[in-house]
Design a protein around this motif. Sequence first.
Motif, PDB file in Angstrom:
ATOM      1  N   GLN A 297       0.856  -1.178   0.000  1.00  0.00           N
ATOM      2  CA  GLN A 297       0.000   0.000   0.000  1.00  0.00           C
ATOM      3  C   GLN A 297       0.894   1.230   0.000  1.00  0.00           C
ATOM      4  OE1 GLN A 297      -3.016  -0.090   3.069  1.00  0.00           O
ATOM      5  NE2 GLN A 297      -3.578  -2.206   2.627  1.00  0.00           N
ATOM      6  N   ARG A 298       0.271   2.412  -0.034  1.00  0.00           N
ATOM      7  CA  ARG A 298       1.060   3.647  -0.051  1.00  0.00           C
ATOM      8  C   ARG A 298       0.649   4.546   1.099  1.00  0.00           C
ATOM      9  NH1 ARG A 298       4.612   5.076  -3.899  1.00  0.00           N
ATOM     10  NH2 ARG A 298       4.904   3.530  -5.539  1.00  0.00           N
ATOM     11  N   PHE A 299       1.663   5.120   1.690  1.00  0.00           N
ATOM     12  CA  PHE A 299       1.486   6.056   2.796  1.00  0.00           C
ATOM     13  C   PHE A 299       1.816   7.451   2.290  1.00  0.00           C
ATOM     14  CE2 PHE A 299       3.867   8.520   5.970  1.00  0.00           C
ATOM     15  CZ  PHE A 299       2.894   8.674   6.947  1.00  0.00           C
ATOM     16  N   LYS A 300       0.945   8.422   2.587  1.00  0.00           N
ATOM     17  CA  LYS A 300       1.172   9.785   2.121  1.00  0.00           C
ATOM     18  C   LYS A 300       1.618  10.676   3.266  1.00  0.00           C
ATOM     19  CE  LYS A 300      -0.541  11.828  -1.177  1.00  0.00           C
ATOM     20  NZ  LYS A 300      -1.314  12.692  -2.099  1.00  0.00           N
ATOM     21  N   ALA A 301       2.703  11.391   3.017  1.00  0.00           N
ATOM     22  CA  ALA A 301       3.182  12.407   3.952  1.00  0.00           C
ATOM     23  C   ALA A 301       3.414  13.665   3.136  1.00  0.00           C
ATOM     24  CB  ALA A 301       4.464  11.953   4.639  1.00  0.00           C
ATOM     25  N   GLY A 302       2.463  14.590   3.187  1.00  0.00           N
ATOM     26  CA  GLY A 302       2.547  15.764   2.330  1.00  0.00           C
ATOM     27  C   GLY A 302       2.421  15.347   0.880  1.00  0.00           C
TER      28      GLY A 302
ATOM     29  N   ILE B 197       7.160  10.030  11.718  1.00  0.00           N
ATOM     30  CA  ILE B 197       8.079  11.161  11.802  1.00  0.00           C
ATOM     31  C   ILE B 197       8.054  11.960  10.502  1.00  0.00           C
ATOM     32  CG2 ILE B 197      10.193  10.058  10.955  1.00  0.00           C
ATOM     33  CD1 ILE B 197       9.774  12.423  13.985  1.00  0.00           C
ATOM     34  N   GLN B 198       7.691  11.317   9.389  1.00  0.00           N
ATOM     35  CA  GLN B 198       7.567  12.050   8.131  1.00  0.00           C
ATOM     36  C   GLN B 198       6.343  12.959   8.151  1.00  0.00           C
ATOM     37  OE1 GLN B 198       8.596   9.740   4.471  1.00  0.00           O
ATOM     38  NE2 GLN B 198       8.874   8.044   5.901  1.00  0.00           N
ATOM     39  N   ARG B 199       5.265  12.505   8.766  1.00  0.00           N
ATOM     40  CA  ARG B 199       4.096  13.378   8.907  1.00  0.00           C
ATOM     41  C   ARG B 199       4.372  14.504   9.893  1.00  0.00           C
ATOM     42  NH1 ARG B 199      -1.514   9.960   8.559  1.00  0.00           N
ATOM     43  NH2 ARG B 199      -1.458   9.752   6.295  1.00  0.00           N
ATOM     44  N   TYR B 200       5.139  14.198  10.909  1.00  0.00           N
ATOM     45  CA  TYR B 200       5.483  15.227  11.899  1.00  0.00           C
ATOM     46  C   TYR B 200       6.330  16.319  11.261  1.00  0.00           C
ATOM     47  CZ  TYR B 200       7.664  17.329  16.013  1.00  0.00           C
ATOM     48  OH  TYR B 200       8.127  18.213  16.949  1.00  0.00           O
TER      49      TYR B 200
ATOM     50  N   SER C 294      -5.330   2.696  11.074  1.00  0.00           N
ATOM     51  CA  SER C 294      -5.950   3.258   9.878  1.00  0.00           C
ATOM     52  C   SER C 294      -5.838   4.777   9.861  1.00  0.00           C
ATOM     53  CB  SER C 294      -7.423   2.838   9.812  1.00  0.00           C
ATOM     54  OG  SER C 294      -8.047   3.356   8.667  1.00  0.00           O
ATOM     55  N   VAL C 295      -6.012   5.411  11.017  1.00  0.00           N
ATOM     56  CA  VAL C 295      -5.877   6.866  11.104  1.00  0.00           C
ATOM     57  C   VAL C 295      -4.432   7.277  10.823  1.00  0.00           C
ATOM     58  CG1 VAL C 295      -5.987   8.849  12.671  1.00  0.00           C
ATOM     59  CG2 VAL C 295      -7.819   7.153  12.675  1.00  0.00           C
ATOM     60  N   ALA C 296      -3.479   6.499  11.352  1.00  0.00           N
ATOM     61  CA  ALA C 296      -2.064   6.845  11.218  1.00  0.00           C
ATOM     62  C   ALA C 296      -1.556   6.695   9.794  1.00  0.00           C
ATOM     63  CB  ALA C 296      -1.228   5.980  12.156  1.00  0.00           C
ATOM     64  N   THR C 297      -2.215   5.875   8.981  1.00  0.00           N
ATOM     65  CA  THR C 297      -1.767   5.680   7.601  1.00  0.00           C
ATOM     66  C   THR C 297      -2.694   6.331   6.581  1.00  0.00           C
ATOM     67  OG1 THR C 297      -2.910   3.537   7.536  1.00  0.00           O
ATOM     68  CG2 THR C 297      -0.570   3.513   8.099  1.00  0.00           C
ATOM     69  N   GLY C 298      -3.888   6.775   6.998  1.00  0.00           N
ATOM     70  CA  GLY C 298      -4.871   7.320   6.069  1.00  0.00           C
ATOM     71  C   GLY C 298      -4.652   8.787   5.760  1.00  0.00           C
ATOM     72  N   GLY C 299      -5.254   9.240   4.655  1.00  0.00           N
ATOM     73  CA  GLY C 299      -5.125  10.623   4.222  1.00  0.00           C
ATOM     74  C   GLY C 299      -6.166  11.525   4.854  1.00  0.00           C
ATOM     75  N   PRO C 300      -5.963  12.856   4.796  1.00  0.00           N
ATOM     76  CA  PRO C 300      -6.885  13.799   5.444  1.00  0.00           C
ATOM     77  C   PRO C 300      -8.270  13.824   4.823  1.00  0.00           C
ATOM     78  CG  PRO C 300      -5.244  14.970   4.129  1.00  0.00           C
ATOM     79  CD  PRO C 300      -4.811  13.542   4.178  1.00  0.00           C
ATOM     80  N   GLY C 301      -8.360  13.644   3.498  1.00  0.00           N
ATOM     81  CA  GLY C 301      -9.670  13.676   2.851  1.00  0.00           C
ATOM     82  C   GLY C 301     -10.592  12.585   3.351  1.00  0.00           C
TER      83      GLY C 301
ATOM     84  N   SER D  24      -8.086  20.257   7.341  1.00  0.00           N
ATOM     85  CA  SER D  24      -8.480  19.310   6.296  1.00  0.00           C
ATOM     86  C   SER D  24      -9.830  19.659   5.676  1.00  0.00           C
ATOM     87  CB  SER D  24      -8.536  17.888   6.869  1.00  0.00           C
ATOM     88  OG  SER D  24      -7.280  17.478   7.355  1.00  0.00           O
ATOM     89  N   PHE D  25     -10.629  20.489   6.348  1.00  0.00           N
ATOM     90  CA  PHE D  25     -11.965  20.792   5.841  1.00  0.00           C
ATOM     91  C   PHE D  25     -11.900  21.508   4.493  1.00  0.00           C
ATOM     92  CE2 PHE D  25     -13.590  19.291   9.713  1.00  0.00           C
ATOM     93  CZ  PHE D  25     -14.970  19.250   9.654  1.00  0.00           C
ATOM     94  N   TYR D  26     -10.993  22.483   4.367  1.00  0.00           N
ATOM     95  CA  TYR D  26     -10.888  23.180   3.083  1.00  0.00           C
ATOM     96  C   TYR D  26     -10.417  22.224   1.991  1.00  0.00           C
ATOM     97  CZ  TYR D  26      -8.613  25.616  -0.709  1.00  0.00           C
ATOM     98  OH  TYR D  26      -8.200  25.987  -1.959  1.00  0.00           O
ATOM     99  N   GLY D  27      -9.359  21.454   2.255  1.00  0.00           N
ATOM    100  CA  GLY D  27      -8.853  20.518   1.256  1.00  0.00           C
ATOM    101  C   GLY D  27      -9.899  19.515   0.824  1.00  0.00           C
ATOM    102  N   TYR D  28     -10.804  19.169   1.747  1.00  0.00           N
ATOM    103  CA  TYR D  28     -11.850  18.198   1.422  1.00  0.00           C
ATOM    104  C   TYR D  28     -12.769  18.703   0.317  1.00  0.00           C
ATOM    105  CZ  TYR D  28     -15.881  15.120   1.991  1.00  0.00           C
ATOM    106  OH  TYR D  28     -16.905  14.231   1.765  1.00  0.00           O
ATOM    107  N   LEU D  29     -12.989  20.012   0.262  1.00  0.00           N
ATOM    108  CA  LEU D  29     -13.864  20.558  -0.781  1.00  0.00           C
ATOM    109  C   LEU D  29     -13.345  20.210  -2.173  1.00  0.00           C
ATOM    110  CD1 LEU D  29     -14.588  24.109   0.697  1.00  0.00           C
ATOM    111  CD2 LEU D  29     -16.137  22.138   0.664  1.00  0.00           C
ATOM    112  N   GLY D  30     -12.025  20.096  -2.319  1.00  0.00           N
ATOM    113  CA  GLY D  30     -11.433  19.755  -3.607  1.00  0.00           C
ATOM    114  C   GLY D  30     -10.919  18.334  -3.680  1.00  0.00           C
TER     115      GLY D  30
END
Length: 737
Positions: free
Chosen positions: A232-237, A260-263, A342-349, A462-468
């Motif tokens: 799977q893929r993990f997103k950090a930025g 630590i990459q998300r931090y 799941s929270v630690a590996t999932g994206g903000p959207g 994350s709320f603004y990014g969710y709109l897009g």
Amino acid sequence: MTEQEAEYAGDLFGVDPTPGIVAVERAGDRGIRIYHRTHDGVREQLVEFTPWLVVDAETVPNLPRQMSTTLLDGDGRLRVRCDAPNWAAWLDVYRWLREAGRPFATFTSAADQYLVDSGRGLFRGISFDTVVRAQIDIETLGLDPTVEGARILLVTAAINGESAIVFRGDELSEPDMIRALTAWLQSNDPDVIEGHNIFNFDLPYLIERARRYHLELEWGRDGSPVRVGGEQRFKAGARSIPYNAARIYGRHLVDTYQQIQRYDTAGQLSSYALKPAIRALGLARHDRTYVAGVDITAAWDHDRERLIHYAIDDVLDVNVLSELALPTEFYQTRILPRGLQSVATGGPGEKINDLMLRAYLSRGYSIPTPGPPRGYPGGYTELRRTGRFSPVVKCDIESLYPSIMLVDDIRPASDELGMFVPMLGVLTKRRLQAKRREQQSTGHDRAQWRGIQTSFKVLINSFYGYLGYSRGYFNDYDAAERVTLRGQDLIQNIVVQLESNGSRAIEVDTDGVFFEPPADVRTLASEEALVARVSETLPTGINLAHDGRFLGMLSLRLKNYALLGYDGTVTLKGSGLRSRREERFLGQFLHDEVARHLAPDQFGDPRQAYLDLAERIIDGRLGVDDVSRIETITDQTFISPATRRLAEAVHGERIGERVAVYERADGSLARASAFDDDANSSYLLRRLRDFAERFRPLYATDQEFHYTFPIVTQRTDLATLRAARPTSQLTLFDLTN
């Protein structure tokens, strides 16, 4: 809290506040097993569960008769909830919907479906420092567990960074070490199992070595083995990193290499490997034991106790990184209908999707389908001036996009219940409360409130990014555009107000402005007063804050600038001034030249320092740490012709790893560990001159720039060059042989 706020808080957090739940898992075809942590340990509870999906009306006639349906309120396209008699039936329908390309909404995890239906959440009433977390680390012969001679030398484990235990290969056979680790985990019964690069190294290595002895890693709370889920893929930025997913029944796996990459949202760390990250963060213990990877075999053979101390320090460092980076995800887990892993590996959207789905389904309301993606304007950026400026102030609109959404009530058009903005408001209010509690607290309480307020901040942003977000059920690109255009108007108005007060705007970027204040503004109090006057011109609910003061700033090009703090601290921003791929001496050169250009009386002459460094290169006086650079191994490293030299140097490394390499005199690349005072001096001199080009915008003429940063080769007469004086006849030809 008003009655309406309490109602929206229930929508946001779920209606059931049951404390102490540390894990939820599917149990058979119709059950859910809930693990509650109490003062006496962990107890289990088995409850019935009905799997579900939400589909459109056109899909219903094609569903099996055994699916029961309920018509939901509202005008959302997905308006029929379908309950399956068991998990097997749900899985059949789920697969058919995917293959047929039909729209639907659900969660692929039975546990997540249960949390949505029940309104419950994990770790409620539990603080991060009381969660039982196990840290594990292994030391091995080689990195490939399948080759001849590979084996596990040491297995080290700890609970919350304490009571470390070591299973040694000179006292136990390899299969007995694996059995001992399993027994230790079952005895300590952790809620979370942590490791650094545990997904891509420790677990695959342990699983393969166990397989050779016909063993499995029976780490589940029910005694089941670790389940491997494929890549799977993990997103950090902006980065997307592959990892080998795995799950443990009743427990959460966390990889501190990912966290630590998300931090590191600002991208300050040059390496995410355990020891370099700990050192860069200033968290290294003074008595920490170090053993280079290439020296592990030798240490095992000749200095075993030192290797054991090193292994213990590794698990302690894993705990340090977890305490630093994981609380944000942990406290989000108390809000979201998902497990910690799941929270630690999932994206903000997906997190905002979860909140909106739970809120709508809890009220029996239908779900819209995502709108088609389209482009829309971004934040306003402008480089108004280049050059040297002193002093400099930064002002910033606090939470620009969330504030605009709250003030202007900008929400998705498909949000029939009008829940999007009120939930954002509840989160914002809770964050401010948590931030105040953080400021008023000390010790563990302060750390807890910091984690809580940061978790709120991440969700709020994350709320603004969710709109897009293309897969957001409630996305709305028109609403996203209204937010950004409003933000552009606000920040441009701030620039006008600043300049009408005698300031000079230097750079504008979305929600902040760097500016040179007028001559009568030279203290923190007067700077804050100026910013406050400008803030008063903004709409109620939009606040401008003083966000930093600096002795000087070098503005080179858009989003590429350097700041010199009053304490001498230098900050570099932008790809033109900082890169993880640069040799260390070049990063130091840029850092030091910033200070010299802004305060030469204090930090020295830029030209003299440049020539001194060139002389050190020619004389071969730079060490391996100076001339090496960090390369990240990607999917393309081993297949692209452009990275052939790198592929040869890092053969055998895993994708996602970062490796220090340098260029040899013959033009090849080699690992830093192979350094033999054979760096390519000609290459390093060219790199030095290339990096000096970053400062060209500061000079009025090319002649002035070339005098400060002349081209130097190995044949250059440095004594003559040092003695040269700037004249109108000065040319590059005059300076080199």
